[in-house]
Design a protein around this motif. Structure first.
Motif, PDB file in Angstrom:
ATOM      1  N   VAL A  69       0.841  -1.206   0.000  1.00 39.31           N
ATOM      2  CA  VAL A  69       0.000   0.000   0.000  1.00 39.31           C
ATOM      3  C   VAL A  69       0.872   1.250   0.000  1.00 39.31           C
ATOM      4  CG1 VAL A  69      -1.958  -1.109   1.135  1.00 39.31           C
ATOM      5  CG2 VAL A  69      -0.299   0.120   2.520  1.00 39.31           C
ATOM      6  N   GLY A  70       0.432   2.239  -0.752  1.00 41.26           N
ATOM      7  CA  GLY A  70       1.141   3.504  -0.795  1.00 41.26           C
ATOM      8  C   GLY A  70       0.736   4.393   0.365  1.00 41.26           C
ATOM      9  N   VAL A  71       1.708   5.139   0.891  1.00 41.28           N
ATOM     10  CA  VAL A  71       1.473   6.053   2.003  1.00 41.28           C
ATOM     11  C   VAL A  71       2.005   7.422   1.584  1.00 41.28           C
ATOM     12  CG1 VAL A  71       1.953   6.551   4.431  1.00 41.28           C
ATOM     13  CG2 VAL A  71       1.764   4.174   3.654  1.00 41.28           C
ATOM     14  N   VAL A  72       1.159   8.435   1.684  1.00 37.38           N
ATOM     15  CA  VAL A  72       1.555   9.800   1.322  1.00 37.38           C
ATOM     16  C   VAL A  72       1.335  10.698   2.528  1.00 37.38           C
ATOM     17  CG1 VAL A  72       1.136  11.768  -0.209  1.00 37.38           C
ATOM     18  CG2 VAL A  72       0.932   9.426  -1.096  1.00 37.38           C
ATOM     19  N   LEU A  73       2.343  11.480   2.871  1.00 33.95           N
ATOM     20  CA  LEU A  73       2.234  12.473   3.930  1.00 33.95           C
ATOM     21  C   LEU A  73       2.334  13.848   3.294  1.00 33.95           C
ATOM     22  CD1 LEU A  73       2.107  13.305   6.911  1.00 33.95           C
ATOM     23  CD2 LEU A  73       4.596  13.031   7.003  1.00 33.95           C
ATOM     24  N   GLU A  74       1.289  14.648   3.479  1.00 37.78           N
ATOM     25  CA  GLU A  74       1.277  16.017   2.953  1.00 37.78           C
ATOM     26  C   GLU A  74       1.413  17.000   4.106  1.00 37.78           C
ATOM     27  OE1 GLU A  74      -2.014  16.926   0.240  1.00 37.78           O
ATOM     28  OE2 GLU A  74      -2.381  14.756   0.189  1.00 37.78           O
ATOM     29  N   ARG A  75       2.101  18.094   3.837  1.00 37.13           N
ATOM     30  CA  ARG A  75       2.214  19.200   4.793  1.00 37.13           C
ATOM     31  C   ARG A  75       1.869  20.465   4.037  1.00 37.13           C
ATOM     32  NH1 ARG A  75       7.842  19.621   7.170  1.00 37.13           N
ATOM     33  NH2 ARG A  75       8.255  19.994   4.993  1.00 37.13           N
ATOM     34  N   GLY A  76       0.815  21.149   4.485  1.00 39.57           N
ATOM     35  CA  GLY A  76       0.408  22.389   3.838  1.00 39.57           C
ATOM     36  C   GLY A  76       0.014  22.208   2.380  1.00 39.57           C
ATOM     37  N   GLY A  77      -0.585  21.074   2.046  1.00 38.36           N
ATOM     38  CA  GLY A  77      -1.046  20.829   0.684  1.00 38.36           C
ATOM     39  C   GLY A  77       0.023  20.326  -0.272  1.00 38.36           C
ATOM     40  N   GLU A  78       1.239  20.185   0.191  1.00 35.25           N
ATOM     41  CA  GLU A  78       2.349  19.695  -0.638  1.00 35.25           C
ATOM     42  C   GLU A  78       2.768  18.310  -0.172  1.00 35.25           C
ATOM     43  OE1 GLU A  78       4.025  21.498  -3.103  1.00 35.25           O
ATOM     44  OE2 GLU A  78       2.595  23.153  -2.890  1.00 35.25           O
ATOM     45  N   VAL A  79       3.112  17.445  -1.111  1.00 35.44           N
ATOM     46  CA  VAL A  79       3.606  16.126  -0.730  1.00 35.44           C
ATOM     47  C   VAL A  79       4.956  16.301  -0.035  1.00 35.44           C
ATOM     48  CG1 VAL A  79       4.417  13.887  -1.558  1.00 35.44           C
ATOM     49  CG2 VAL A  79       2.373  14.928  -2.566  1.00 35.44           C
ATOM     50  N   ALA A  80       5.046  15.810   1.198  1.00 41.43           N
ATOM     51  CA  ALA A  80       6.272  15.943   1.982  1.00 41.43           C
ATOM     52  C   ALA A  80       7.054  14.634   2.040  1.00 41.43           C
ATOM     53  CB  ALA A  80       5.931  16.403   3.402  1.00 41.43           C
ATOM     54  N   ALA A 129       3.821  25.168  13.999  1.00 41.91           N
ATOM     55  CA  ALA A 129       2.463  25.585  14.335  1.00 41.91           C
ATOM     56  C   ALA A 129       1.799  26.164  13.095  1.00 41.91           C
ATOM     57  CB  ALA A 129       2.494  26.609  15.457  1.00 41.91           C
ATOM     58  N   GLY A 130       0.577  25.764  12.845  1.00 45.04           N
ATOM     59  CA  GLY A 130      -0.169  26.233  11.687  1.00 45.04           C
ATOM     60  C   GLY A 130      -0.133  25.270  10.512  1.00 45.04           C
ATOM     61  N   ASP A 131       0.846  24.358  10.484  1.00 47.34           N
ATOM     62  CA  ASP A 131       0.880  23.359   9.415  1.00 47.34           C
ATOM     63  C   ASP A 131      -0.344  22.450   9.526  1.00 47.34           C
ATOM     64  OD1 ASP A 131       3.338  24.232   8.447  1.00 47.34           O
ATOM     65  OD2 ASP A 131       4.487  22.598   9.374  1.00 47.34           O
ATOM     66  N   VAL A 132      -0.806  21.974   8.400  1.00 48.51           N
ATOM     67  CA  VAL A 132      -1.842  20.949   8.368  1.00 48.51           C
ATOM     68  C   VAL A 132      -1.230  19.719   7.721  1.00 48.51           C
ATOM     69  CG1 VAL A 132      -4.100  20.264   7.462  1.00 48.51           C
ATOM     70  CG2 VAL A 132      -3.733  22.600   8.282  1.00 48.51           C
ATOM     71  N   LEU A 133      -1.292  18.592   8.419  1.00 45.18           N
ATOM     72  CA  LEU A 133      -0.750  17.335   7.919  1.00 45.18           C
ATOM     73  C   LEU A 133      -1.890  16.448   7.451  1.00 45.18           C
ATOM     74  CD1 LEU A 133       1.832  16.513  10.727  1.00 45.18           C
ATOM     75  CD2 LEU A 133       2.253  17.635   8.536  1.00 45.18           C
ATOM     76  N   VAL A 134      -1.673  15.766   6.344  1.00 45.15           N
ATOM     77  CA  VAL A 134      -2.640  14.812   5.819  1.00 45.15           C
ATOM     78  C   VAL A 134      -1.901  13.515   5.529  1.00 45.15           C
ATOM     79  CG1 VAL A 134      -4.291  14.287   3.983  1.00 45.15           C
ATOM     80  CG2 VAL A 134      -4.032  16.646   4.781  1.00 45.15           C
ATOM     81  N   ALA A 135      -2.393  12.426   6.096  1.00 47.99           N
ATOM     82  CA  ALA A 135      -1.859  11.092   5.818  1.00 47.99           C
ATOM     83  C   ALA A 135      -2.880  10.341   4.983  1.00 47.99           C
ATOM     84  CB  ALA A 135      -1.586  10.332   7.115  1.00 47.99           C
ATOM     85  N   VAL A 143      -6.469  10.792   6.939  1.00 51.97           N
ATOM     86  CA  VAL A 143      -6.707  11.492   8.191  1.00 51.97           C
ATOM     87  C   VAL A 143      -5.886  12.777   8.161  1.00 51.97           C
ATOM     88  CG1 VAL A 143      -4.872  10.287   9.449  1.00 51.97           C
ATOM     89  CG2 VAL A 143      -6.788  11.258  10.712  1.00 51.97           C
ATOM     90  N   GLU A 144      -6.382  13.812   8.802  1.00 52.20           N
ATOM     91  CA  GLU A 144      -5.608  15.059   8.839  1.00 52.20           C
ATOM     92  C   GLU A 144      -5.621  15.642  10.237  1.00 52.20           C
ATOM     93  OE1 GLU A 144      -8.070  18.832   7.322  1.00 52.20           O
ATOM     94  OE2 GLU A 144      -7.893  17.259   5.800  1.00 52.20           O
ATOM     95  N   ALA A 145      -4.611  16.470  10.484  1.00 48.55           N
ATOM     96  CA  ALA A 145      -4.488  17.123  11.787  1.00 48.55           C
ATOM     97  C   ALA A 145      -3.747  18.437  11.619  1.00 48.55           C
ATOM     98  CB  ALA A 145      -3.745  16.227  12.772  1.00 48.55           C
ATOM     99  N   ALA A 146      -4.113  19.396  12.454  1.00 53.61           N
ATOM    100  CA  ALA A 146      -3.403  20.664  12.506  1.00 53.61           C
ATOM    101  C   ALA A 146      -2.261  20.549  13.500  1.00 53.61           C
ATOM    102  CB  ALA A 146      -4.352  21.780  12.924  1.00 53.61           C
ATOM    103  N   VAL A 147      -1.203  21.274  13.236  1.00 51.38           N
ATOM    104  CA  VAL A 147      -0.060  21.304  14.151  1.00 51.38           C
ATOM    105  C   VAL A 147      -0.176  22.564  14.991  1.00 51.38           C
ATOM    106  CG1 VAL A 147       2.456  21.438  14.331  1.00 51.38           C
ATOM    107  CG2 VAL A 147       1.387  20.055  12.528  1.00 51.38           C
TER     108      VAL A 147
END
Length: 158
Positions: A69-80, A129-135, A143-147
């Motif tokens: 399975v592929g796993v993608v972590l985004e930070r602020g709308g960009e693939v990190a 602080a202020g980053d939004v992470l999306v897994a 799932v997403e969470a704010a930092v």
């Protein structure tokens, strides 16, 4: 099976990772990946930072090889960061199998109803602080969470 998106929680600033959480429906009776999978009733996408976890909606264990399975972590709308399920010990359930073996040796096995988070799969060294992470985990969900920041020892909201 449909993937689920859940917007909940906050995480502390610092290193963070996307991974998979396993919902146990039975006691893990042995120290192998197969023992963990046999005891698992559902899996969830998860974000981890420090000792805080944000878990997405559970879905039944997919009939696919979790190593692939592929796993993608985004930070602020960009693939990190990106990874495959095999990025940690060859299988996402391998770290849980190692934990189950360690706990069983101490007489405290992994039990039904517990949600156990696998080792990090895709990670970033720093969040602010202020980053939004999306897994996003293929065939499992998002799932997403704010930092946010909090003084040491202070609880985070969410």
């Amino acid at each position: 099976m449909s993937a689920a998106r859940l917007n909940i929680g906050t995480l502390p600033a610092g290193p963070a990772a996307a991974t998979i959480a396993f919902v146990l429906g039975a006691e893990v009776r042995g120290p192998t990946v197969w023992d963990v999978l046999a005891a698992t009733t559902a899996v969830c996408p998860a974000l981890v930072a420090g000792d805080r976890h944000v878990i997405g909606s559970p879905v039944p264990l997919p009939a696919t090889d979790l190593r692939l399975v592929g796993v993608v972590l985004e930070r602020g709308g960009e693939v990190a960061a990106t990874a495959a399920g095999a990025a940690s010990l060859g299988h996402p359930a391998a770290s849980i199998a190692a934990l189950a073996h360690e706990l069983a040796a101490s007489g405290d096995p992994l039990r039904p109803g517990e949600i156990v988070v696998a080792a990090p799969l895709a990670s970033v060294a720093e969040t602010n602080a202020g980053d939004v992470l999306v897994a996003s985990v293929a065939r499992i969900g998002t799932v997403e969470a704010a930092v946010e920041t909090a003084p040491a020892g202070a609880p985070l909201s969410g």
